[in-house]
Design an enzyme around this catalytic site. Structure first.
Site, mmCIF file in Angstrom:
data_model
loop_
_atom_site.group_PDB
_atom_site.id
_atom_site.type_symbol
_atom_site.label_atom_id
_atom_site.label_comp_id
_atom_site.label_asym_id
_atom_site.label_seq_id
_atom_site.Cartn_x
_atom_site.Cartn_y
_atom_site.Cartn_z
ATOM 1 N N GLY A 253 0.763 -1.244 0.000
ATOM 2 C CA GLY A 253 0.000 0.000 0.000
ATOM 3 C C GLY A 253 0.790 1.289 0.000
ATOM 4 C CD GLU A 291 0.624 -9.470 1.265
ATOM 5 O OE1 GLU A 291 0.426 -10.690 1.276
ATOM 6 O OE2 GLU A 291 -0.301 -8.632 1.287
ATOM 7 N N PRO A 292 4.618 -5.306 -0.886
ATOM 8 C CG PRO A 292 6.815 -4.597 -1.240
ATOM 9 C CD PRO A 292 5.997 -5.581 -0.438
ATOM 10 N N GLY A 293 3.485 -3.717 -3.880
ATOM 11 C CA GLY A 293 3.315 -3.840 -5.318
ATOM 12 C C GLY A 293 3.728 -2.524 -5.949
ATOM 13 N NE ARG A 294 -0.544 2.320 -6.135
ATOM 14 C CZ ARG A 294 -1.391 2.414 -7.153
ATOM 15 N NH1 ARG A 294 -1.066 3.092 -8.211
ATOM 16 N NH2 ARG A 294 -2.579 1.837 -7.080
ATOM 17 C CE1 TYR A 334 -8.182 2.364 -8.636
ATOM 18 C CE2 TYR A 334 -6.093 2.524 -9.790
ATOM 19 C CZ TYR A 334 -7.101 1.767 -9.239
ATOM 20 O OH TYR A 334 -7.017 0.402 -9.308
ATOM 21 C CB CYS A 359 -14.286 5.646 -29.279
ATOM 22 S SG CYS A 359 -13.436 5.231 -30.807
ATOM 23 C CD GLU A 360 -15.216 5.236 -23.346
ATOM 24 O OE1 GLU A 360 -15.725 5.881 -22.410
ATOM 25 O OE2 GLU A 360 -15.648 4.173 -23.775
ATOM 26 C CE1 TYR A 388 -2.198 -3.214 -8.700
ATOM 27 C CE2 TYR A 388 -0.920 -1.330 -7.949
ATOM 28 C CZ TYR A 388 -1.471 -2.568 -7.712
ATOM 29 O OH TYR A 388 -1.298 -3.162 -6.486
HETATM 30 C C1 LIG Z 1 -2.902 -5.105 -3.951
HETATM 31 C C2 LIG Z 1 -2.396 -5.779 -2.767
HETATM 32 C C3 LIG Z 1 -1.102 -5.522 -2.327
HETATM 33 C C4 LIG Z 1 -0.199 -4.504 -2.970
HETATM 34 O O1 LIG Z 1 -0.685 -3.215 -2.858
HETATM 35 P P1 LIG Z 1 0.210 -1.993 -3.403
HETATM 36 O O2 LIG Z 1 -0.610 -0.808 -3.093
HETATM 37 O O3 LIG Z 1 0.389 -2.203 -4.848
HETATM 38 O O4 LIG Z 1 1.487 -2.027 -2.657
HETATM 39 C C5 LIG Z 1 -0.638 -6.233 -1.245
HETATM 40 N N1 LIG Z 1 -1.407 -7.148 -0.614
HETATM 41 C C6 LIG Z 1 -2.671 -7.411 -1.030
HETATM 42 C C7 LIG Z 1 -3.460 -8.440 -0.317
HETATM 43 C C8 LIG Z 1 -3.204 -6.734 -2.098
HETATM 44 O O5 LIG Z 1 -4.457 -6.991 -2.477
#
Ligand SMILES: *Cc1c(COP(=O)(O)O)cnc(C)c1O
Length: 444
Positions: A253, A291-294, A334, A359-360, A388
């Site tokens: 997050g 659990e980082p993604g972004r 978002y 087309c939007e 994403y």
């Molecule tokens: C999406 C998600 C993440 C990653 O979130 P980011 O905002 O991308 O860091 C981690 N854990 C879970 C369970 C998620 O659904």
């Protein structure tokens, strides 16, 4: 809604939004991963998603090192939904990260990248029977239980040993982010309420086929302060009837910098806040997972577009490019603001609206963004598109999804090739007329 550009900008600020190490060469052309973006666009076409491998590795190391320093008994797990591509997963696995998957497709991608199943965590608020069976068959190390039905079904699938599980709980923390990115608020579709979690824990403890490793919490995405993370740790620790656990997975997050005024916490600040809260509220011998993604992948990639046409527009010139909401949905989903520059005339210029080809009218990538005398044929780079964008790409208006190009030390290679028209028709069981053939062959 799109946010208007908040502040005037200088060239240096702009480079700060690009992967670290990005710079202008002697001709004033922008280079990422040592590669000229103009040359990358020429060689691989546009739109293209360009990843700086060194920046990606460095983000992973920042996480691993910060967590290792503040809480040695810990693991960083990549939330693969943010960039599900085997080269990205393989690179992060090489850096010692585990992999989070939500469902069968991401599981297969992680396995195809060579991830060790033991270090895969499976999520999902509506996992199908098939996906749970895949997790068990693959030997996925941890399954996150989102609801009581997950428990019943998983228990029947495990035939030998015990499957480790975490219980995803709703912390009832309202994170200050776009409503579509809040996941830990009261009434969230993700996770168990406190009562359900207590019941689930009791059931797992009775089960001969499951092992309760701990709790999971995830409060949302693109968070720009550390306070909600701290509150989530407090909330998890305060859950009644759940006791102490060996593992606490604190989710992802952390926000990233898309614009000049964004000031997200650094990885170090975030990890410190999280582990300080853990020290105050969780067992000292617990294993922590993040659990980082972004925040892992977002700042490490750039999208390249080619300008197709420029119109006078109402407020500002409209600069139309060969991509848009089929390769970047963040502005539409978002209201996320991005910045942009031409790759060979970096920074400065007059205010334009960067619009897509779809087309939007909502297909506006960036409103009020300065570009330096843009004309047809120019290459535009939009930084911070690592998260994403690849995963939310789609075929709207018959767009072929862009390639993923990796750059490192001046070398560039295609990790994912551009989709072809033939790829697009492959699932269409009635597509046989030979009139399409010349175009399919030309595009092969
Ligand atoms: C999406 C998600 C993440 C990653 O979130 P980011 O905002 O991308 O860091 C981690 N854990 C879970 C369970 C998620 O659904």
């Amino acid at each position: 809604m799109l946010i208007d550009r908040p502040a005037a900008t200088t060239g240096d600020d702009l480079l700060d939004l690009f992967p670290e190490g990005s710079h202008l060469d002697g001709r004033g052309h922008l280079r990422v991963g040592g590669c000229s973006l103009a040359e990358v666009a020429e060689r691989f076409g546009t739109p293209a998603l360009v990843v700086d491998e060194t920046a990606l590795r460095n983000r992973a190391r920042d996480y691993r090192d910060a967590l290792g320093r503040h809480w040695p008994n810990s693991q960083t797990v990549f939330a693969s939904k943010s960039f599900p591509c085997t080269e990205v997963v393989r690179t992060l696995v090489e850096e010692g990260l585990g992999v989070d998957v939500a469902g069968g497709g991401e599981l297969v991608t992680a396995l195809a990248a060579g991830a060790d199943p033991e270090h895969i965590v499976m999520h999902g608020n509506a996992k199908t029977d098939e996906e749970l069976a895949m997790a068990v068959a693959a030997g996925v190390g941890t399954v996150v239980i989102d609801n009581l039905r997950d428990l019943e079904r998983l228990e029947k699938l495990v035939t030998d040993g015990r499957q480790a599980v975490l219980l995803r709980v709703i912390p009832e923390v309202d994170a200050d982010t776009h409503a579509a990115m809040m996941t830990g608020h009261r009434g969230s579709k993700f996770g168990l309420t406190a009562d359900q979690a207590a019941e689930a824990a009791a059931r797992v403890r009775r089960s001969p086929r499951l092992r309760l490793d701990g709790l999971h919490v995830h409060v949302g995405s693109q968070l720009m302060e550390t306070a909600p993370f701290r509150r989530a740790v407090e909330a998890v620790a305060a859950l009644p009837g759940l006791g102490r656990h060996p593992v606490y997975d604190l989710g992802g997050g952390l926000g990233v910098r898309y614009t000049y005024t964004d000031r997200p916490p650094t990885i170090e600040e975030y990890v410190k806040a999280l582990t300080d809260a853990a020290r105050d509220h969780l067992p000292g011998d617990a294993r922590l997972i993040v659990e980082p993604g972004r925040s892992l992948v977002g700042p490490t990639a750039v999208t390249l577009y080619r300008v197709v046409t420029v119109k006078p527009g109402g407020h500002r010139p409209l600069v139309a490019v060969d991509g848009g909401m089929a390769d970047n949905l963040e502005p539409m989903l978002y209201g996320q603001r991005f910045e942009a520059t031409l790759v060979d005339r970096v920074g400065g210029g007059e205010a334009c609206d960067l619009v897509g080809r779809h087309c939007e009218s909502g297909d506006t990538l960036i409103r009020d963004v300065p570009l330096s005398s843009p004309r047809a044929g120019d290459i535009v780079a939009v930084p911070a598109t690592g998260a994403y964008c690849h995963s939310l790409a789609n075929n709207y208006n018959g767009a072929r999804r862009p390639p993923v190009v990796f750059c490192r030390d001046g070398e560039a290679w295609e990790a994912v090739r551009r989709e072809t028209y033939a790829d697009m028709l492959r699932r269409d069981t009635r597509a046989g007329h030979p009139r399409a053939l010349p175009f399919l062959l030309a595009d092969a």
